[in-house]
Scaffold this motif. Structure first.
Motif, mmCIF file in Angstrom:
data_model
loop_
_atom_site.group_PDB
_atom_site.id
_atom_site.type_symbol
_atom_site.label_atom_id
_atom_site.label_comp_id
_atom_site.label_asym_id
_atom_site.label_seq_id
_atom_site.Cartn_x
_atom_site.Cartn_y
_atom_site.Cartn_z
ATOM 1 N N PHE A 1 32.477 47.250 32.966
ATOM 2 C CA PHE A 1 32.230 46.264 31.912
ATOM 3 C C PHE A 1 32.455 46.842 30.513
ATOM 4 C CE2 PHE A 1 29.909 43.922 35.285
ATOM 5 C CZ PHE A 1 30.590 42.719 35.154
ATOM 6 N N PHE A 2 32.261 48.119 30.336
ATOM 7 C CA PHE A 2 32.619 48.731 29.064
ATOM 8 C C PHE A 2 34.135 48.704 28.839
ATOM 9 C CE2 PHE A 2 28.475 51.050 28.431
ATOM 10 C CZ PHE A 2 28.293 50.654 27.104
ATOM 11 N N SER A 3 34.900 48.669 29.930
ATOM 12 C CA SER A 3 36.354 48.789 29.842
ATOM 13 C C SER A 3 37.082 47.458 29.822
ATOM 14 C CB SER A 3 36.869 49.631 31.020
ATOM 15 O OG SER A 3 36.214 50.876 31.076
ATOM 16 N N VAL A 4 36.369 46.360 30.046
ATOM 17 C CA VAL A 4 37.002 45.033 30.043
ATOM 18 C C VAL A 4 37.380 44.646 28.619
ATOM 19 C CG1 VAL A 4 36.598 42.580 30.431
ATOM 20 C CG2 VAL A 4 35.810 44.246 32.110
ATOM 21 N N SER A 5 38.600 44.167 28.460
ATOM 22 C CA SER A 5 39.019 43.721 27.126
ATOM 23 C C SER A 5 39.093 42.200 27.026
ATOM 24 C CB SER A 5 40.390 44.329 26.764
ATOM 25 O OG SER A 5 41.364 43.991 27.736
ATOM 26 N N ASP A 6 39.351 41.525 28.149
ATOM 27 C CA ASP A 6 39.458 40.065 28.145
ATOM 28 C C ASP A 6 38.703 39.511 29.351
ATOM 29 O OD1 ASP A 6 40.086 37.407 27.971
ATOM 30 O OD2 ASP A 6 42.259 37.659 28.123
ATOM 31 N N ILE A 7 37.453 39.159 29.143
ATOM 32 C CA ILE A 7 36.620 38.686 30.241
ATOM 33 C C ILE A 7 37.090 37.334 30.760
ATOM 34 C CG2 ILE A 7 34.924 37.501 28.798
ATOM 35 C CD1 ILE A 7 34.107 39.640 31.885
ATOM 36 N N ASP A 8 37.672 36.515 29.883
ATOM 37 C CA ASP A 8 38.158 35.192 30.305
ATOM 38 C C ASP A 8 39.284 35.318 31.327
ATOM 39 O OD1 ASP A 8 36.359 33.875 28.663
ATOM 40 O OD2 ASP A 8 37.727 33.876 26.939
ATOM 41 N N ALA A 9 40.106 36.358 31.170
ATOM 42 C CA ALA A 9 41.207 36.563 32.110
ATOM 43 C C ALA A 9 40.690 36.865 33.508
ATOM 44 C CB ALA A 9 42.096 37.704 31.629
ATOM 45 N N LEU A 10 39.533 37.511 33.605
ATOM 46 C CA LEU A 10 38.953 37.804 34.910
ATOM 47 C C LEU A 10 38.460 36.530 35.570
ATOM 48 C CD1 LEU A 10 36.847 41.035 34.235
ATOM 49 C CD2 LEU A 10 39.292 40.801 34.666
ATOM 50 N N GLN A 11 37.925 35.615 34.761
ATOM 51 C CA GLN A 11 37.404 34.365 35.307
ATOM 52 C C GLN A 11 38.518 33.443 35.772
ATOM 53 O OE1 GLN A 11 35.172 33.264 31.804
ATOM 54 N NE2 GLN A 11 33.248 34.072 32.631
ATOM 55 N N GLU A 12 39.726 33.670 35.286
ATOM 56 C CA GLU A 12 40.870 32.832 35.654
ATOM 57 C C GLU A 12 41.965 33.692 36.287
ATOM 58 O OE1 GLU A 12 42.025 30.938 32.059
ATOM 59 O OE2 GLU A 12 40.092 29.939 31.746
ATOM 60 N N SER A 13 41.563 34.647 37.093
ATOM 61 C CA SER A 13 42.492 35.609 37.679
ATOM 62 C C SER A 13 43.555 34.935 38.535
ATOM 63 C CB SER A 13 41.716 36.624 38.526
ATOM 64 O OG SER A 13 42.591 37.464 39.222
ATOM 65 N N THR A 14 44.814 35.282 38.299
ATOM 66 C CA THR A 14 45.915 34.750 39.110
ATOM 67 C C THR A 14 46.073 35.537 40.404
ATOM 68 O OG1 THR A 14 47.503 36.169 37.936
ATOM 69 C CG2 THR A 14 47.184 33.924 37.100
ATOM 70 N N THR A 15 45.574 36.778 40.419
ATOM 71 C CA THR A 15 45.668 37.589 41.628
ATOM 72 C C THR A 15 44.555 37.273 42.610
ATOM 73 O OG1 THR A 15 44.307 39.392 40.736
ATOM 74 C CG2 THR A 15 46.669 39.472 40.282
ATOM 75 N N GLY A 16 43.469 36.654 42.110
ATOM 76 C CA GLY A 16 42.310 36.419 42.953
ATOM 77 C C GLY A 16 41.464 37.659 43.152
#
Length: 534
Positions: free
Chosen positions: A298-313
């Motif tokens: 979580f310290f290393s995440v730069s775009d949390i929204d991208a994780l919530q809408e992951s295209t890779t699943g």
């Protein structure tokens, strides 16, 4: 707390072959006194049993998988504080299991304990229910791990081919391949201890590499406020407390299956000492790895929204893509998680096979005579292993029809296992903790606290993990875990009334053959260590 010391040095194994032989003979005699013969070779060491136990629980791997749903039902707060909460509960679970495994070391684990501890009138039924809950929980666990690895593999391919739209059949085909590949590793007993030790170190090394590489390579870092005080609630529940609770199933999954080591009791010398070390060691390593791993991620995440809408699943793969300068490096780190996941599935197959085999030898399952067979050449319960994996493969097809229904099995595997732990613990409390012969691991008065927490948490999860994960609940988003419970109960009760009630081996029946076993000196199968005669 009374805990016997046990050397953890790999170099200490085999330093005194004669002492080891005496220990094995004593272990076989203790098993005979329970009414069983020594059908499995005791090839496992403290390290390899810990390897099986931790490789299955593998908490930091579980957290990687849990990101896919946990982000929306708590986010960083769920993982940072949820892990602490679940770890405290797991300590109580681990103590409860370790005490019983130390006092009554048997591959049957919780179903055997229930049979020994329950009032005679209810012993058979309590044991039968426990065995079914445990085996069903192990099957669902294997299915959930196979799905996690399959999704990771398909996600890696999608990252390299952005134009690909992931479809359910792709995941199912990969799921079946993962299940079959891991099946092969449990087909030869003599290699299993080495595999278990290898998967243990693979997990720990992979954890360390990711823990260092991701924060070090991340172009920017989140604030401490984001990591320790940010709560996301995208569940539709207006109450954040409920959102947190329904999200706990994700962190709870990362600490599930603590009974695994108990089912290796007939494959390790001095199980009354080794099994508690493996169980409590699994909890300790699990907390350290999963908590620091979550903080680093979580310290290393730069775009949390991208994780919530992951295209890779696979949100953890997106974290690696954000943190690392190249896609190839992200895939290397994800490959470490996949390799760890394979180790987790192999351990899960080891576990479910022992549960199936041991329960079948007491005639608790259909075709018990067939399933209770141990292949003396392969030195594994090959039939129980094959049938269990075949059921896991069939469950994978459910993903084609309903991903929601399949995900309900994840919650089911957690709760069913808790129920299987709670039944013998309740029987112990009714019988009286001081009315059984204690093993080397015994916590005295604190054991009452641990037992109480386990029972209370079982009731809590049975209710709260049945709630919908999102609101408003619709057919496509409903939590079908209650349906899973219903199906399992119908199957087990149906077999009980059709056949099990008459054929399941009673406690007194098992006790009656103890003297005969000892008298004939047939407590060890021919060819393993020689006949033992008192």
């Amino acid at each position: 707390m009374s805990v016997a010391k046990e050397s953890m040095s790999p170099g200490s194994e085999g330093h005194d072959d004669m002492a080891d032989d005496k220990s094995l003979d004593a272990d076989a005699m203790k098993l005979a006194e329970m009414g069983y013969s020594q059908d499995m070779s005791r090839n496992f060491s403290v390290w390899s049993v810990l390897g099986v136990g931790f490789s299955l629980t593998n908490s930091w791997f579980g957290i990687s998988v849990a990101l896919i749903t946990g982000i929306n039902s708590g986010g960083p707060v769920l993982f940072v504080y949820g892990i602490i909460l679940i770890c405290l509960i797991s300590i109580c679970v681990g103590i409860s299991l370790s005490e019983l495994a130390s006092a009554l070391p048997n591959a049957g684990g919780q179903y055997y304990w229930a049979n020994e501890l329950a009032p005679k009138k209810y012993a058979n039924f309590a044991s039968y229910l426990t065995g079914w809950f445990a085996w069903a929980g192990s099957i669902f666990t294997s299915a959930s791990v196979a799905l996690a690895v399959a999704q990771a593999l398909v996600g890696c391919y999608q990252l390299g081919h952005p134009e690909l739209v992931i479809e359910q059949w792709m995941v199912v085909v990969t799921y079946e391949l993962v299940n079959f590949f891991c099946y092969l590793f449990n087909c030869y007993g003599k290699t299993l201890p080495g595999i278990a030790t290898f998967t243990l170190w693979t997990s720990l090394v992979s954890f360390f590499v990711i823990l260092v590489a991701v924060p070090a390579s991340a172009p920017q870092h989140q604030s401490a406020d984001f990591v320790f005080a940010t709560f996301f609630n995208n569940t539709g529940w207006t109450n954040n407390g409920i959102a947190f609770i329904v999200g706990l199933v994700n962190t709870n999954w990362a600490f599930a299956c603590l009974d695994c080591a108990t089912h290796m009791a007939e494959e390790v010398a001095r199980p009354e000492r080794i099994i508690p070390i493996a169980i409590m060691g699994t909890v300790a390593i699990g907390f350290v790895t999963s908590w620091f791993y979550s903080i680093a991620i979580f310290f290393s995440v730069s775009d949390i929204d991208a994780l919530q809408e992951s295209t890779t699943g696979v949100p953890i793969l997106d974290v690696f893509s954000q943190a690392l300068p190249s896609r190839a490096r992200a895939l290397v780190l994800e490959a470490l998680i996949i390799l760890t996941g394979f180790g987790c599935e192999i351990a899960s197959h080891t576990w479910q096979a022992r549960l199936c085999w041991s329960f079948a030898r007491d005639r608790g399952l259909p075709a018990s005579r067939y399933l209770a067979h141990v292949d003396r050449t392969l030195d594994v319960p090959f039939r129980a292993h094959t049938v269990s994996c075949a059921i896991v493969g069939l469950l994978g097809l459910l993903y084609l029809g309903s991903t929601t229904a399949f995900y309900s099995m994840v919650a089911a595997c957690i709760v069913l296992l808790y129920i299987s732990y709670a039944i013998p613990v309740v029987c112990l409390l009714i019988k009286g903790r001081d009315n059984i012969r204690h093993g080397p691991f015994w916590t005295g008065r604190f054991g009452y606290v641990a037992n109480g927490v386990l029972c209370a948490w079982t009731l809590f999860t049975l209710v709260m993990y049945s709630l919908p994960t999102v609101m408003p609940a619709e057919a496509s988003t409903m939590n079908y875990v209650s349906v899973v419970y219903f199906v399992v109960v119908v199957i087990m009760l149906g077999y009980w009334f059709i056949r099990g009630k008459r054929t399941f081996r009673r406690r007194d029946e098992r006790h009656e053959i103890v003297e005969e076993n000892v008298r004939r000196g047939s407590v060890v199968r021919s060819g393993s260590m020689g006949d033992i005669v008192r």
